[in-house]
Design an enzyme around this catalytic site. Structure first.
Site, mmCIF file in Angstrom:
data_model
loop_
_atom_site.group_PDB
_atom_site.id
_atom_site.type_symbol
_atom_site.label_atom_id
_atom_site.label_comp_id
_atom_site.label_asym_id
_atom_site.label_seq_id
_atom_site.Cartn_x
_atom_site.Cartn_y
_atom_site.Cartn_z
ATOM 1 N N TYR A 1 39.742 40.970 38.405
ATOM 2 C CA TYR A 1 39.513 41.937 39.477
ATOM 3 C C TYR A 1 40.776 42.290 40.261
ATOM 4 O O TYR A 1 40.724 43.044 41.229
ATOM 5 C CB TYR A 1 38.457 41.396 40.455
ATOM 6 C CG TYR A 1 38.744 40.003 40.967
ATOM 7 C CD1 TYR A 1 39.580 39.798 42.066
ATOM 8 C CD2 TYR A 1 38.192 38.884 40.335
ATOM 9 C CE1 TYR A 1 39.854 38.525 42.524
ATOM 10 C CE2 TYR A 1 38.460 37.600 40.793
ATOM 11 C CZ TYR A 1 39.293 37.429 41.886
ATOM 12 O OH TYR A 1 39.575 36.158 42.345
ATOM 13 N N GLY A 2 41.926 41.749 39.850
ATOM 14 C CA GLY A 2 43.154 41.987 40.614
ATOM 15 C C GLY A 2 44.333 42.319 39.728
ATOM 16 O O GLY A 2 44.327 43.302 38.994
ATOM 17 N N THR A 3 45.369 41.479 39.765
ATOM 18 C CA THR A 3 46.623 41.778 39.073
ATOM 19 C C THR A 3 46.525 41.672 37.558
ATOM 20 O O THR A 3 47.467 42.048 36.857
ATOM 21 C CB THR A 3 47.740 40.835 39.559
ATOM 22 O OG1 THR A 3 47.359 39.479 39.323
ATOM 23 C CG2 THR A 3 48.008 41.047 41.049
ATOM 24 N N LEU A 4 45.412 41.176 37.028
ATOM 25 C CA LEU A 4 45.221 41.110 35.577
ATOM 26 C C LEU A 4 44.548 42.377 35.029
ATOM 27 O O LEU A 4 44.438 42.528 33.806
ATOM 28 C CB LEU A 4 44.379 39.888 35.209
ATOM 29 C CG LEU A 4 45.084 38.533 35.376
ATOM 30 C CD1 LEU A 4 44.069 37.396 35.295
ATOM 31 C CD2 LEU A 4 46.167 38.353 34.321
ATOM 32 N N GLU B 1 31.286 63.604 46.396
ATOM 33 C CA GLU B 1 30.605 62.753 45.418
ATOM 34 C C GLU B 1 29.721 61.692 46.070
ATOM 35 O O GLU B 1 29.124 60.876 45.373
ATOM 36 C CB GLU B 1 31.635 62.078 44.507
ATOM 37 C CG GLU B 1 32.527 63.037 43.741
ATOM 38 C CD GLU B 1 31.759 63.910 42.765
ATOM 39 O OE1 GLU B 1 30.596 63.572 42.447
ATOM 40 O OE2 GLU B 1 32.303 64.929 42.308
#
Length: 293
Positions: A10-13, A215
């Site tokens: 959910y982050g830097t990966l 939206e």
């Protein structure tokens, strides 16, 4: 046989983020995935996750299949040691939700000492960066009624959408009408292995804010997300688009909405895809003969 596991990131990966190279040889299962939980900004350049039993809280990310050797490398990045008492993050199994259904996967979550300074309001670290940084220009992929510039002109926002890069292709997604309103369905992207064509714009941040309102982002109708697309034989990374929060059974769109989609795509998308749009509407019993584009 190589043993493997499933991992939600959910982050830097995530794709196009700082440490995604560690995922290069992993198999992407779903890039539109989420888990019940809340994201926090650690203040160290990466987010942290706390699990939640509150079904209204969602944290968005991507789901991969990884080998156990790859998982060991990621454990080192997260400074996670199995059984160690003072880990900042623990690796646990959670239920992950995707367009195709539920999966069980490993997730790195913050323990009591884990960094969690500021809540990430909308549960998406990449979106949080966009909203905080307010970039001068953003690529936006339109696949539904926003292909039709007439609606922008009628709303007096045409100046935000003047720069059209061209036709763009999004692989591994289909466009279907899964957002239900009082008069019928609205377009959505389904991550099901299909193919969707649309129009790529370059918009200022004021245009992004207009799209958030149009939206229904703040009402949890559509959520902003990021996809890699191909336009003019060039890969455009992390283009902004929109994905329905709560997908329902596909429903026929009203004539005026179908008209906007066909008017916005005619002569721009490929002839094959345009025929596909018409065929999809016919399958939903939309009276094509009443549409004039």
């Amino acid at each position: 046989m190589v043993q493997s596991a499933k991992l939600f990131v959910y982050g830097t990966l995530r794709k196009n983020e700082r440490y995604h190279h560690l995922m290069n040889d992993c198999t992407l299962i779903a890039e539109q995935a989420w888990v019940h939980g809340q994201l926090f900004d650690s203040g160290q350049g990466y987010p942290s996750l706390l699990t939640s039993e509150n079904n209204k809280e969602k944290a968005f990310g991507e789901l991969y299949e990884v080998t156990l050797a790859q998982l060991e490398l990621i454990d080192k990045l997260e400074d996670y040691v199995p059984g160690r008492k003072n880990n900042l993050y623990e690796r646990i199994s959670l239920t992950i939700y995707t367009d195709k259904g539920k999966e069980t996967a490993y997730v790195y979550v913050a323990n009591e000492a884990g960094g969690r300074l500021h809540p990430i309001k909308y549960g998406d670290w990449k979106l949080d960066h966009l909203m905080k940084n307010r970039p001068e220009k953003t690529h936006y992929f339109a696949y539904g009624s926003c292909m039709d510039t007439e609606r922008f002109l009628n709303a007096n926002v045409g100046h935000f959408f003047k720069k059209v890069i061209g036709v763009a292709v999004l692989e591994k997604y289909s466009m279907k009408y899964t957002f239900s309103t009082s008069d019928g369905g609205r377009a959505d992207l389904i991550e099901d292995g299909g193919r969707t064509e649309g129009i790529l714009y370059e918009v200022p941040y004021e245009g992004v804010e207009y799209l958030f309102k149009r939206e229904g982002f703040y009402n949890n109708y559509y959520r902003p997300t990021f996809v890699d697309i191909v336009a003019n034989d060039t890969v455009i990374k992390s283009a902004l688009t929109f994905h329905v929060y709560e997908k329902l059974e596909e429903a026929a769109p009203p004539i005026h909405y179908a008209t906007e989609i066909l008017r916005g795509s005619k002569g721009r998308v490929s002839e094959e895809y345009y025929r596909h749009l018409i065929h999809s509407l016919k399958k939903l019993n939309v009276k094509i003969e009443n549409i004039h584009v």
